[in-house]
Design an enzyme around this catalytic site. Structure first.
Site, PDB file in Angstrom:
ATOM      1  CB  SER A 238      -0.960  -0.053   1.184  1.00 17.43           C
ATOM      2  OG  SER A 238      -2.064   0.744   0.903  1.00 17.43           O
ATOM      3  CE  LYS A 242      -0.196   5.152  -1.737  1.00 21.78           C
ATOM      4  NZ  LYS A 242      -1.274   4.661  -2.539  1.00 21.78           N
ATOM      5  CD1 TRP A 329      -8.098   2.986  -1.112  1.00 25.06           C
ATOM      6  CD2 TRP A 329      -9.847   4.161  -1.857  1.00 25.06           C
ATOM      7  NE1 TRP A 329      -7.934   4.282  -0.697  1.00 25.06           N
ATOM      8  CE2 TRP A 329      -8.999   5.024  -1.137  1.00 25.06           C
ATOM      9  CE3 TRP A 329     -11.022   4.679  -2.419  1.00 25.06           C
ATOM     10  CZ2 TRP A 329      -9.280   6.379  -0.969  1.00 25.06           C
ATOM     11  CZ3 TRP A 329     -11.292   6.025  -2.245  1.00 25.06           C
ATOM     12  CH2 TRP A 329     -10.425   6.859  -1.533  1.00 25.06           C
ATOM     13  CG  HIS A 380      -5.803  -2.459   1.305  1.00 24.17           C
ATOM     14  ND1 HIS A 380      -5.118  -2.170   0.153  1.00 24.17           N
ATOM     15  CD2 HIS A 380      -5.220  -1.725   2.285  1.00 24.17           C
ATOM     16  CE1 HIS A 380      -4.171  -1.278   0.422  1.00 24.17           C
ATOM     17  NE2 HIS A 380      -4.213  -1.004   1.714  1.00 24.17           N
TER      18      HIS A 380
END
Ligand code: GTR
Length: 400
Positions: A238, A242, A329, A380
């Site tokens: 997540s 990044k 998402w 997630h």
């Protein structure tokens, strides 16, 4: 009475405006049919409009251009030097994990402008005669108990035993050592060493600081005889994913990149505006990216990059991206499309990605490919299923 009626009308209108604003700003689109047409910037066209035909032009012209564009507009400048890096092994256990591994808790101290930043690394090395070994480095954005060095607490977020059993070293550091994940406290870390970043519109923020930290751990690995620093995978989930992408793009020494459910401003295309958007991420997490990035709120098409270019900048190194089926998402399809749109950069090296034309089904990992991918059934998260596929992917690529 007319006054009351006018007031009611006004309130109705005003509330309507607010809710329309909230919807426009934050309500995510999860409907594929509502994705508006978009044009991605061409990975292989230089700023001077030259078509990149070979890896020399890629490496000397276009790739550096892409990195600069991400520095300028998204993640910020990456400090190029520091005064000193020292490390000390604070704790070791030669019979960790029932004798299968050696534990090293290493304190890495980086000093610049007379200011220090301290990175606490937890590292397990498998007990096997052939050293050095390849390894996995997790950028940990969740609780520190996920990487418990005593192993009293075990977590699938960092299943260290599984990695050790596969013959690899496994390491982790916590993001808070570099930049606390908080809108005001993020400055209490690396940014103290590079205060000029804070005033620059292209200054790095938390995500840049975490990626910088991953590179400092790699500096340490280069001095650790147990670790094959030429075979280190940087892993993140997540927001950590990044950072793992940005670390691998910025630092070519990372041999492999793994980005798990990284979504917006990670591995997913921003121009799709599916799930999380640039405005939402800049509003809720203003401390992650440059000040310049805020110019692209509701203005994705003006960005000179999209996330497929970040993946392209990692070529030819192996990259594995994941999603989870219920994590819309993070835009699973947008992630797969980002990989597809980076294939031409890998192609310059004669590498085929082996990704199918369309997203594979749920729980159908693609590991025999320079760019790997899976969409796991579920929420997630970073799970044992995800890690088991990272290990399969590493088996294919670290063997070469
Ligand atoms: C969310 C954020 C995502 C992702 C996620 C996470 O709130 O919108 O971009 O980073 O947090 O890190 O789990």
């Amino acid at each position: 009475m007319p006054y009351l009626r006018n007031f009611a009308l006004f309130s109705f209108f005003f509330l309507g405006l607010i809710s329309a604003y909230a919807q426009n700003t934050f309500e995510a689109n999860y409907d594929e049919s509502k994705v508006q047409p978009y044009t991605l910037p061409d990975v292989l066209k230089t700023a001077a409009n030259q078509k990149v035909q070979n890896k020399t032009t890629w490496e000397t012209v276009r790739r550096p251009e892409i990195i600069r564009l991400f520095e300028e507009n998204v993640y910020g400048q990456m400090p190029k030097s520091y005064d000193r890096l020292t490390y000390s092994v604070k704790n070791t256990n030669a019979s960790a994990m029932a004798g299968k591994a050696t534990l090293k808790e290493v304190l890495i101290e980086v000093v610049h402008n007379s200011k220090p930043v301290k990175i606490n690394l937890v590292l397990f090395v498998p007990k096997k005669p052939q050293k050095p070994v390849p390894g996995f480095l997790l950028i940990n954005n969740r609780g520190k108990d996920n990487t418990d060095p005593t192993r009293a607490h075990k977590s699938d977020f960092w299943p260290a035993e599984m990695v050790i059993d596969s013959g690899y070293a496994v390491a982790a550091f916590h993001v808070s050592d570099l930049a606390p994940d908080d809108t005001s406290r993020y400055v209490n870390g690396v940014l103290q060493l590079y205060p000029e970043q804070l005033t620059a519109n292209n200054g790095m923020r938390a995500i840049g600081a975490w990626a910088w930290g991953a590179s400092r751990v790699l500096d340490y690995f280069e001095k650790d005889a147990d670790i094959d620093a030429k075979k280190v995978a940087v892993v993140g989930h997540s927001r950590g994913g990044k950072a793992s992408l940005w670390a691998a793009a910025e630092d070519k020494r990372f041999a492999m990149c793994i980005t798990n459910c990284s979504g917006n401003t990670g591995a997913a295309l921003s121009r799709r505006r599916f799930g999380e958007t640039i405005r939402r991420i800049n509003t809720v997490f203003p401390h992650w990216f440059t000040r310049n990035y805020k110019k692209f709120n509701d203005n994705e098409d003006a960005l000179p990059v999209d996330q497929h270019m970040l993946i392209a900048a990692i070529a030819p190194r192996p990259l594995y991206a994941t999603n989870a089926s219920k994590d819309l998402w993070a835009d699973p399809r947008g992630t797969f499309l980002a990989l597809k749109n980076a294939e031409n950069a890998y192609g310059l090296y004669g590498l085929k990605s082996n990704l199918p034309a369309e997203s594979p089904g749920i729980n159908q990992p693609i590991v025999n490919s320079q760019m790997g991918y899976h969409n796991r059934e579920g929420e997630h998260d970073l799970t044992a299923y995800d890690w088991s596929n990272f290990l399969k992917f590493a088996r294919v690529h670290f063997r070469k």
